[in-house]
Scaffold this active site. Structure first.
Site, PDB file in Angstrom:
ATOM      1  CD  GLU A 100     -72.961  75.673  -4.076  1.00  0.00           C
ATOM      2  OE1 GLU A 100     -71.903  75.720  -4.747  1.00  0.00           O
ATOM      3  OE2 GLU A 100     -74.036  76.176  -4.445  1.00  0.00           O
ATOM      4  CG  PHE A 135     -79.191  75.837   0.965  1.00  0.00           C
ATOM      5  CD1 PHE A 135     -80.167  75.935   1.962  1.00  0.00           C
ATOM      6  CD2 PHE A 135     -79.266  74.777   0.068  1.00  0.00           C
ATOM      7  CE1 PHE A 135     -81.170  74.984   2.057  1.00  0.00           C
ATOM      8  CE2 PHE A 135     -80.268  73.812   0.177  1.00  0.00           C
ATOM      9  CZ  PHE A 135     -81.222  73.917   1.162  1.00  0.00           C
ATOM     10  CB  THR A 146     -75.217  79.537  -1.193  1.00  0.00           C
ATOM     11  OG1 THR A 146     -76.244  79.146  -0.285  1.00  0.00           O
ATOM     12  CG2 THR A 146     -74.774  78.346  -2.020  1.00  0.00           C
ATOM     13  N   GLY A 200     -74.739  88.228  -8.302  1.00  0.00           N
ATOM     14  CA  GLY A 200     -76.012  88.175  -7.592  1.00  0.00           C
ATOM     15  C   GLY A 200     -77.121  88.803  -8.413  1.00  0.00           C
ATOM     16  NE  ARG A 212     -83.236  67.175  -0.040  1.00  0.00           N
ATOM     17  CZ  ARG A 212     -84.044  67.200  -1.093  1.00  0.00           C
ATOM     18  NH1 ARG A 212     -83.926  66.288  -2.054  1.00  0.00           N
ATOM     19  NH2 ARG A 212     -84.968  68.132  -1.188  1.00  0.00           N
ATOM     20  CB  THR A 238     -68.008  56.894  33.213  1.00  0.00           C
ATOM     21  OG1 THR A 238     -69.031  56.200  32.498  1.00  0.00           O
ATOM     22  CG2 THR A 238     -67.476  55.991  34.306  1.00  0.00           C
ATOM     23  CB  SER A 269     -63.207  56.504  29.981  1.00  0.00           C
ATOM     24  OG  SER A 269     -64.086  55.951  29.036  1.00  0.00           O
TER      25      SER A 269
END
Lengths: 670, 670
Positions: A62, A64, A93, A157, A324, A480, A483
């Site tokens: 999960e 946010f 979220t 909510g 994190r 380059t 490749s």
């Protein structure tokens, strides 16, 4: 999880969702040939069932939405890194106060859309219904569907403000939202709802809360994710209680590895959870030692997860990552759930958008810029047949705006200047930046070059195989940007170059793409005559002056795989038509990412601008994949011709001089 | 040529074709991916120009329609053989008295259609207009177009009866027909007209005849083929005279190798040509020695052709074959024009029908019966995407009639009885027929077995590579009808297995298809468990009882090629859906071709009928193409299991016994 006020209501009467105006929005499914990964055609609930039935354990993550645009860029990089460990899904979220349904880079809607479309992750979008009109909610859901989102976490909510009261015809409970989704969108979305192992803090009782959970499931939810908890027994009892009242759907435990003292305190306050005494006793004495707390959190989560998995009641674990990665990844590694060497379905990341799932071929040019490719082709109707034939091709998206993934670098201007040079003195100093990037050696100022405008990440392991050759040619101005080596039938399970189902073989034709000066191109074209028809080439400058030996502008397949019981899969092509669209982007990156780091009219900017205006973009394919790659020999021959030109024939103008009218222009820094 | 009264009119006024009611019938062109042979998309006149510009010499062949159905079968075999030598085109003459536009197997229309659709030959249909209404001619042309014919030789034809007079609004001259074709069909057809190197016998003068030829060309003809002649000078003067009056189109010399005294006499009479004295002096003394005359004819044709080719005026030679092959092939070989080792565009013969040119994939099952495959799929709209997916597949043609190429053998009943046995005594005697076919050794009655119901021709060179293994398994009742070895990247120029453009590599997965008893299948299914997922199988009986381990019924590509500058070409697949249609045909051939050779209720017929009713049709693919083919090991393991069954477990019924309800039926001949 707690940040998005994830709660259900404890009131007893939860009817109210309209059952009128239902319309079926089932979509006809279309199958591509060949389907490499049967998972790709499944819904999340089916994938979950298959994994559970197979006895496999899995995890989900999960996140946010971030507050800033640069936070969004970082989060999406994190999606790519954490996506590689093999989560069954991620969820994003919903923050009612943060304009979550808008087109802003930081909105819940756009972050979830990015995860699906650009990162190829199965994703769940949270949605809260409290204080929202049905029209508004339907609008969000329609937009989510349009963007390729297929899963909704249906939440009530938090009421906005203290004076909230039930509305007669509105949404008062998550159950209402579940019913509304099923009514308006039939079975299109998979729906997840929240469960509270210790009961919702506002619920009259634990039993009352369980009954409301049963209502949500009965209204059409497909599975449950729980609020976090600190003891395995808490969850296992909750599951038993759910089963006892007839809740049969999957129940995923929400795992919260403790990552710091402050975040734990904040959690306790917001979620109204109690941290068990035995945990507080460990944490309080080390509250100023972040590393110690994180290590404890990892250890505590691992041991709790082991109990859960061993119970046989838990097929998968859902992690509250707090955006994190270190702690969650470490827990997953210790549990053996992190896939260290994920099997790639195709050589590129398959988008999870339902419409794009069937996509099975892409031009090689965007190999390092897949998000830009997806952005520019997002309005295509037909991906499995996404060829770019002269007449049949739908146009690429125009090069007319600067989208998040499009021309911006994820590094700051300061970091870029350190890597690419505070001050350029010559074309040669540009060559040195390329060489530092290739070799992973510090540049003259002592900084490592971690990216180039065309390559946002360090060299891929596959390209590393070519490092010595790349180093040599970049020093001499063969700059380059893409490749691949030739591959003649390596097993599909090869850790570096393998992809696709087991038991197969993968192949590649050697490919090399670079910018180089018009002088070099003149020599190169002479040399290439010796390599007909072995080597195919396309050479173009920013003005569209184009030279090629491609047959009838047909695409050249440069990556393919042979698998048991399938047709041939050829996911990467060198396509002449799309190359001319890529050219615009490849040249624009010189200016947008590099030249604009410097002041107008500054020598540094003029050097980059000179390259942009005068160099050619070249791509070469060695068709003879069973032999040693001859493309380095082609470049060597070009240098040899430049170093030892044949005797002058003054009266003769070389016929293949491609950029004659430019050759007497002033060359700054030379 | 003389048989179809190929003449133009010598009258001076050749107007009369209507210019009203023109309608454009241009067809939209559609390109397939990838196009292997650019010739495939060209018109005959373009191919002719390309070959001429390249300095290449080429040839073409003229045939007339046969009188009988068996003659038609033989002529079509000749098309295949002579087509392999690489003619630029063939043409088929038009016989007004023989119902030439009908659907009869022997009509000009159907013979030309067969050459185009089934033999893949660029073909010209002759058409005469004398005594025909415009409606009738338009009808013929529309039918020709519908059948895929793209080239017309526009001729006047002989008046029917002596009292012929010019009709006001009808066709009196070939010019009228040319104008009519251009008016009604715009530029759809390439048009050829006839030229007379010594003047048309009915013409007032040589010059008058040349002027009429100019009119025909001006009316829209694309090139000229001449009447035969005996001296190179005759033709070269004719070309000079044509050029002098402004005829610039290609003029192809008609070459007639003298093949016998009687045919030469007949020619002289019909064409009103004079045979030069120097030829008659050689031929008269040897007129009863056919071989000597043919040798002289070859020698005379070769030396005349050499003069023509060396003149620089002749890009290609047109041969009047008289439907014979030896003399023409010998002339072409001596001239070095016969392509001994023709390059195959795809592993199977590409149809020349404009709609089918883009076809790029076929099921392997019809490899030995391509004409049947074309017949059954002739109404398909979409060949390049001709997959047979579950839902998207158009149905195959129904198995409901007996077309020329469908279930009939080209051999007579007598010949078949000699090869396949006047009297069968057991299933074993059927096995021996298969073994004789595979080994090319005479059967018990001393006759070579040149064909089987599923294979109209002797073993292909490619299959010959597998001869020893095939011999061994057929002796034991694994009755093979189709197989290919594995190939891991042979050059596309390989004389036996190569196909496609130069510089490429071809690959195959090993394939084996056979009939075998239900006892063998029971053992085979046990053995196959050891070979998962390496070996894919489909096993079906005549009742449709079907066992497979194919993923989601997806096709398995078993032949593919990698070429410079192209996408991957995968022309042959094992397709589970089409296999169930092939099964009907494969089983029907037991009855239609073999059982019906014998009297009702005869033991021989009962043996074939028993096999038809009880055997299974099996196909096996070894997916691991870089390794040694394991399919022989699979069969060996099956025999090993049958020879040394594991200890009996009396209570247990083998779960995979596929045809249990049939196993206690009486088995004749056992």
């Amino acid at each position: 999880m707690f940040e998005d006020t994830w709660r259900t209501c404890s009131k007893s009467d939860s009817s109210g969702a309209s059952n009128s105006g239902c319309e079926s929005s089932k979509e006809s499914s279309r199958s591509s040939t060949p389907v490499l990964d049967t998972d790709r055609t499944d819904r999340l609930r089916d994938k979950m069932r298959h994994r559970t039935e197979s006895g496999d354990h899995w995890f989900s993550l999960e996140f946010f939405p971030p507050r800033t645009a640069s936070g969004a860029v970082n989060l999406i990089s994190r999606f790519d890194r954490m996506g590689s460990g093999g989560p069954l899904f991620i969820d994003v979220t919903w923050h009612p106060a943060g304009d979550p349904g808008s087109d802003k880079e930081t909105s819940s809607m756009m972050i979830a859309s990015t995860a699906v479309n650009y990162c190829g992750l199965e994703s769940i979008l949270h949605l809260t219904c409290c204080n929202q009109t049905k029209e508004k909610i339907t609008g969000y859901l329609s937009k989510a569907k349009r963007l390729g989102l297929k899963n909704i976490m249906a939440l009530r909510g938090d009421p906005m403000g203290a004076d909230w009261e039930e509305e007669e015809a509105g949404f008062n409970y998550a159950t209402d939202l579940v019913k509304h989704i099923r009514c308006e969108f039939d079975d299109y979305f998979d729906i997840c709802v929240a469960g509270y192992p210790t009961g919702h803090p506002e619920a009259e009782s634990y039993d009352e809360d369980l009954r409301h959970l049963k209502e949500k499931v009965d209204a059409g939810a497909d599975f449950i994710i729980t609020q976090l908890f600190f003891r395995a027994d808490t969850f296992l009892k909750f599951v038993r209680d759910c089963r006892a009242i007839g809740i049969t759907c999957p129940i995923l435990p929400g795992i919260f590895p403790i990552q710091g003292y402050q975040s734990l305190r904040q959690l306790v306050k917001l979620s109204k959870l109690e941290v068990p005494e035995e945990i507080m006793q460990v944490i309080e004495p080390i509250k100023d030692n972040d590393a110690a707390i994180r290590n404890y959190g990892i250890e505590q989560a691992v041991s709790m997860c082991r109990v859960l998995l061993e119970s046989g009641e838990v097929p998968g674990l859902h992690f509250y990552t707090l955006n994190r990665e270190v702690a969650t990844m470490e827990v997953l590694r210790q549990l053996g759930l992190w896939i260290e060497d994920p099997r790639r379905t195709l050589p590129w990341a398959v988008s999870a958008h339902p419409k794009r799932k069937v996509e099975d071929v892409r031009p090689i040019f965007w190999a390092s810029r897949p998000k830009s490719y997806i952005y520019r082709t997002q309005d295509w109707d037909d991906f499995p047949n996404g060829r770019w034939g002269n007449s049949s091709s739908p146009a690429f998206g125009e090069l007319n705006d600067y989208y998040l993934f499009y021309l911006k670098s994820k590094s700051s201007k300061d970091a870029l200047l350190k890597m690419w040079g505070e001050e350029l003195t010559s074309e040669q100093s540009v060559y040195e930046v390329f060489t530092s990037y290739i070799t992973a050696q510090p540049n003259v100022a002592g900084h490592k070059v971690m990216c180039l405008p065309w390559n946002d990440d360090p060299l891929a392991p596959e390209t590393n195989l070519l490092k010595d050759e790349l180093d040599k040619v970049n020093r001499r101005g063969v700059l380059t940007i893409n490749s691949q080596p030739s591959i003649n039938g390596k097993p599909s399970s090869d850790p570096i170059v393998g992809w696709g189902p087991p038991g197969g073989y993968v192949f590649q034709k050697a490919y090399l793409e670079f910018f180089t000066s018009s002088e070099n191109v003149t020599a190169l074209l002479k040399v290439l005559k010796k390599y007909e028809p072995r080597v195919n080439y396309h050479i173009v400058n920013v003005h569209g002056q184009n030279t090629t030996n491609a047959h009838d502008m047909q695409p050249n397949a440069v990556t393919w795989g042979i698998f048991p019981g399938r047709e041939i899969v050829q996911p990467t092509v060198v396509d002449p038509v799309s190359f001319l669209y890529w050219k615009d982007e490849a040249f624009a990156l010189w200016i947008e990412q590099w030249a604009k780091l410097y002041e107008d009219e500054s020598p540094s900017r003029m050097i980059i601008k000179y390259i942009h205006d005068n160099y050619f973009l070249v791509n070469l394919v060695d068709n003879d994949f069973p032999l040693d790659n001859c493309l380095w020999q082609v470049i060597d021959d070009m240098f040899e011709l430049l170093d030892n030109p044949p005797e002058e024939q003054p009266a003769e103008q070389p016929a293949e001089q491609p950029n004659d009218e430019q050759s007497d222009k002033e060359q700054p820094g030379k």
